[in-house]
Design a protein around this motif. Structure first.
Motif, PDB file in Angstrom:
ATOM      1  N   TRP A 362    -118.212  53.646 -63.285  1.00 35.74           N
ATOM      2  CA  TRP A 362    -118.154  52.838 -62.067  1.00 35.74           C
ATOM      3  C   TRP A 362    -117.562  51.458 -62.318  1.00 35.74           C
ATOM      4  CZ3 TRP A 362    -120.745  48.201 -61.292  1.00 35.74           C
ATOM      5  CH2 TRP A 362    -120.571  47.631 -60.020  1.00 35.74           C
ATOM      6  N   ILE A 363    -118.051  50.735 -63.351  1.00 35.28           N
ATOM      7  CA  ILE A 363    -117.573  49.376 -63.574  1.00 35.28           C
ATOM      8  C   ILE A 363    -116.111  49.385 -64.018  1.00 35.28           C
ATOM      9  CG2 ILE A 363    -118.389  49.244 -65.981  1.00 35.28           C
ATOM     10  CD1 ILE A 363    -118.195  46.379 -63.364  1.00 35.28           C
ATOM     11  N   SER A 364    -115.700  50.395 -64.766  1.00 34.58           N
ATOM     12  CA  SER A 364    -114.296  50.479 -65.192  1.00 34.58           C
ATOM     13  C   SER A 364    -113.383  50.597 -63.980  1.00 34.58           C
ATOM     14  CB  SER A 364    -114.092  51.673 -66.126  1.00 34.58           C
ATOM     15  OG  SER A 364    -114.866  51.535 -67.305  1.00 34.58           O
ATOM     16  N   GLU A 365    -113.788  51.418 -63.042  1.00 34.63           N
ATOM     17  CA  GLU A 365    -112.994  51.578 -61.817  1.00 34.63           C
ATOM     18  C   GLU A 365    -113.071  50.325 -60.943  1.00 34.63           C
ATOM     19  OE1 GLU A 365    -112.568  54.602 -57.959  1.00 34.63           O
ATOM     20  OE2 GLU A 365    -114.057  55.003 -59.533  1.00 34.63           O
ATOM     21  N   ALA A 366    -114.252  49.714 -60.887  1.00 28.40           N
ATOM     22  CA  ALA A 366    -114.446  48.550 -60.021  1.00 28.40           C
ATOM     23  C   ALA A 366    -113.590  47.359 -60.435  1.00 28.40           C
ATOM     24  CB  ALA A 366    -115.925  48.151 -60.009  1.00 28.40           C
ATOM     25  N   ILE A 367    -113.388  47.179 -61.739  1.00 33.09           N
ATOM     26  CA  ILE A 367    -112.596  46.027 -62.196  1.00 33.09           C
ATOM     27  C   ILE A 367    -111.198  46.436 -62.649  1.00 33.09           C
ATOM     28  CG2 ILE A 367    -114.666  44.746 -62.834  1.00 33.09           C
ATOM     29  CD1 ILE A 367    -114.121  45.369 -65.744  1.00 33.09           C
ATOM     30  N   GLY A 368    -110.868  47.715 -62.488  1.00 34.14           N
ATOM     31  CA  GLY A 368    -109.518  48.187 -62.762  1.00 34.14           C
ATOM     32  C   GLY A 368    -109.112  48.133 -64.219  1.00 34.14           C
ATOM     33  N   ARG A 369    -109.996  48.588 -65.092  1.00 37.94           N
ATOM     34  CA  ARG A 369    -109.647  48.606 -66.507  1.00 37.94           C
ATOM     35  C   ARG A 369    -110.030  49.936 -67.128  1.00 37.94           C
ATOM     36  NH1 ARG A 369    -112.595  45.190 -70.780  1.00 37.94           N
ATOM     37  NH2 ARG A 369    -112.035  47.023 -71.977  1.00 37.94           N
ATOM     38  N   LYS A 370    -109.477  50.216 -68.305  1.00 31.46           N
ATOM     39  CA  LYS A 370    -109.733  51.467 -69.002  1.00 31.46           C
ATOM     40  C   LYS A 370    -111.178  51.520 -69.482  1.00 31.46           C
ATOM     41  CE  LYS A 370    -108.459  53.983 -73.200  1.00 31.46           C
ATOM     42  NZ  LYS A 370    -107.665  53.920 -74.460  1.00 31.46           N
ATOM     43  N   ASN A 371    -111.786  52.688 -69.356  1.00 32.86           N
ATOM     44  CA  ASN A 371    -113.117  52.903 -69.919  1.00 32.86           C
ATOM     45  C   ASN A 371    -112.956  53.141 -71.417  1.00 32.86           C
ATOM     46  OD1 ASN A 371    -115.653  53.836 -70.696  1.00 32.86           O
ATOM     47  ND2 ASN A 371    -115.956  55.052 -68.837  1.00 32.86           N
ATOM     48  N   ASN A 372    -113.446  52.204 -72.232  1.00 34.44           N
ATOM     49  CA  ASN A 372    -113.259  52.295 -73.679  1.00 34.44           C
ATOM     50  C   ASN A 372    -114.329  53.118 -74.384  1.00 34.44           C
ATOM     51  OD1 ASN A 372    -110.826  50.834 -73.987  1.00 34.44           O
ATOM     52  ND2 ASN A 372    -111.943  48.908 -73.686  1.00 34.44           N
ATOM     53  N   SER A 373    -115.251  53.688 -73.632  1.00 34.26           N
ATOM     54  CA  SER A 373    -116.223  54.593 -74.234  1.00 34.26           C
ATOM     55  C   SER A 373    -115.569  55.941 -74.490  1.00 34.26           C
ATOM     56  CB  SER A 373    -117.434  54.771 -73.306  1.00 34.26           C
ATOM     57  OG  SER A 373    -118.215  55.882 -73.717  1.00 34.26           O
ATOM     58  N   LYS A 374    -115.921  56.575 -75.593  1.00 33.40           N
ATOM     59  CA  LYS A 374    -115.474  57.939 -75.862  1.00 33.40           C
ATOM     60  C   LYS A 374    -116.450  58.939 -75.256  1.00 33.40           C
ATOM     61  CE  LYS A 374    -111.976  56.851 -78.609  1.00 33.40           C
ATOM     62  NZ  LYS A 374    -112.103  55.392 -78.565  1.00 33.40           N
ATOM     63  N   VAL A 375    -117.731  58.652 -75.382  1.00 30.80           N
ATOM     64  CA  VAL A 375    -118.779  59.579 -74.966  1.00 30.80           C
ATOM     65  C   VAL A 375    -118.876  59.686 -73.451  1.00 30.80           C
ATOM     66  CG1 VAL A 375    -121.279  59.963 -74.928  1.00 30.80           C
ATOM     67  CG2 VAL A 375    -120.132  59.362 -77.074  1.00 30.80           C
ATOM     68  N   GLY A 376    -118.850  58.545 -72.754  1.00 30.21           N
ATOM     69  CA  GLY A 376    -119.042  58.543 -71.307  1.00 30.21           C
ATOM     70  C   GLY A 376    -118.106  59.484 -70.564  1.00 30.21           C
ATOM     71  N   PRO A 377    -116.797  59.287 -70.684  1.00 31.05           N
ATOM     72  CA  PRO A 377    -115.870  60.184 -69.989  1.00 31.05           C
ATOM     73  C   PRO A 377    -116.011  61.642 -70.421  1.00 31.05           C
ATOM     74  CG  PRO A 377    -114.745  58.182 -70.658  1.00 31.05           C
ATOM     75  CD  PRO A 377    -116.102  58.157 -71.319  1.00 31.05           C
ATOM     76  N   ALA A 378    -116.265  61.875 -71.715  1.00 27.58           N
ATOM     77  CA  ALA A 378    -116.411  63.254 -72.190  1.00 27.58           C
ATOM     78  C   ALA A 378    -117.635  63.921 -71.574  1.00 27.58           C
ATOM     79  CB  ALA A 378    -116.514  63.268 -73.719  1.00 27.58           C
TER      80      ALA A 378
END
Length: 390
Positions: A362-378
């Motif tokens: 959510w926060i990655s999308e809200a501020i328009g930046r890449k999600n740098n977590s590996k685990v979260g997106p997976a």
């Protein structure tokens, strides 16, 4: 990485034997910073699993000379979420107040027990934190729903900043922050660049801040930056980190977080630093680890800290963060990745991994930046797709 360690160590034996006779500054060992001495090299090794490092650290020859070494038997890890402060302060565009508050509220539902909420610094230096007073007021007026009590610390650099954290009688009155943190450096170059003063002067400024905070019943946590290397002063001697850490503890900090600000630490340098601190008589329960993931070493460095008895780790949801005074430094280790790692080696955090992953997305999308977590997106990608309504 966490299995077949016996076979791995068998293959590493010739390398370890060779390293004992190799010059500490030899180019054949590029991972080893120049401050390593022959003595410290014999006390450090690259570990394949937490279990191996646990037995290594607790063997009669190498166990730290401190009664606190038994902290390695504790299987609970406290995670300090620094995303709302350390993570967002480096964003180029101003993050709206509502987004910051929503981030803190969402994180509060995940089981996290400490969420760093803001910083009372001069807006001209860190404009992202200009609304921290509003954040504190909101948290005191409308405490977020949470499954357990949550502490919301604020960074305070000086007495002027402390005024915003103290109880207020002016409308609207509030009881003030329950915890603050102060930020010191183990590097003279970084202290001059970041705090505009020497290390000695920074402690002269911190002393009245800590004293006044404690008088008002506010807990104080200390940070030490550049514990491994500094872009301005080069490698940081472990003895200097020990010196600064002791000063913070003696001043009244209940805990000191060790910051690898540029993310250059590796298992060798982190283990040597841990040994230096423990052998100096600093209990592991007074320490925390704050690792940036610039070179992808943050998780394995957390493993080394864990096996040396550290049970508090700082992290940032979605790997938010960076350092404006350290070119190339990326964000902190992602909270999602840290929680996954801790759970995978049998540690308990009380944090809901799926909920944290949702917040990271959510926060990655809200501020328009890449999600740098590996685990979260997976993890989120494994969810079954919601069937379209007919």
């Amino acid at each position: 990485m966490f299995c077949a360690s016996k076979h791995i160590f068998g293959r590493l034996a010739p390398l370890r034997a060779a390293s004992a006779s190799t010059s500490p500054t030899s180019t054949s060992f590029p991972l080893r910073p120049s401050f390593f001495s022959s003595r410290s090299l014999t006390q450090s090794r690259l570990f394949a699993s937490v279990k191996d490092l646990y037995y290594y650290n607790n063997s009669p020859k190498t166990a730290p000379n401190t009664s606190s070494a038994d902290n390695t038997t504790n299987d609970f890890v406290k995670i300090v979420e620094v995303g709302p402060r350390d993570g967002l302060q480096n964003e180029k565009t101003i993050v709206p107040l509502d987004t910051k508050i929503s981030l803190i509220e969402r994180l509060s539902t995940t089981g996290l027990r400490v969420i760093e909420a803001g910083s009372f610094v001069a807006p001209k230096w860190v404009p992202q934190m200009a609304d921290s007073t509003s954040i504190l007021s909101h948290l005191l007026r409308s405490p977020p729903l949470a499954p357990n009590p949550v502490t919301y610390p604020f960074l305070v650099p000086n007495l002027k900043g402390l005024e915003s954290a103290l109880p207020s009688t002016t409308p609207p009155p509030h009881p003030g922050a329950s915890e603050i943190s102060i930020f010191a450096s183990a590097s003279e170059g970084f202290s001059l660049k970041n705090l505009n003063c020497t290390i000695a002067t920074s402690f002269e400024r911190f002393e009245p801040v800590v004293k006044k905070a404690l008088e008002h019943g506010i807990k104080v946590r200390g940070y030490v930056s550049m514990v491994i290397s500094c872009p301005y002063s080069g490698d940081t001697p472990p003895e200097k980190v020990v010196e600064v850490t002791k000063k913070l503890l003696d001043m009244g900090c209940y805990e000191v977080s060790l910051g690898d600000t540029t993310g250059v630490g590796n298992p060798y340098s982190i283990d040597v630093l841990m040994k230096a601190l423990l052998e100096a008589g600093i209990p592991p329960e007074k320490l925390a680890c704050h690792f940036h993931d610039t070179y992808g070493q943050a998780i394995v460095n957390c493993m080394v800290g864990l096996a040396n008895g550290i049970r508090v780790f700082d992290s940032s949801v979605a790997g938010l963060g960076g350092c404006p005074y350290a070119k190339g430094a990326t964000g902190n280790v992602a909270t999602e990745d840290l929680v996954y790692f801790m759970h995978s080696v049998g540690m308990k955090t009380g944090v809901d991994l799926e909920k944290v992953s949702e917040v990271g997305a959510w926060i990655s999308e809200a501020i328009g930046r890449k999600n740098n977590s590996k685990v979260g997106p997976a993890l989120l990608a494994k969810r079954p797709e919601t069937p379209a309504s007919s």
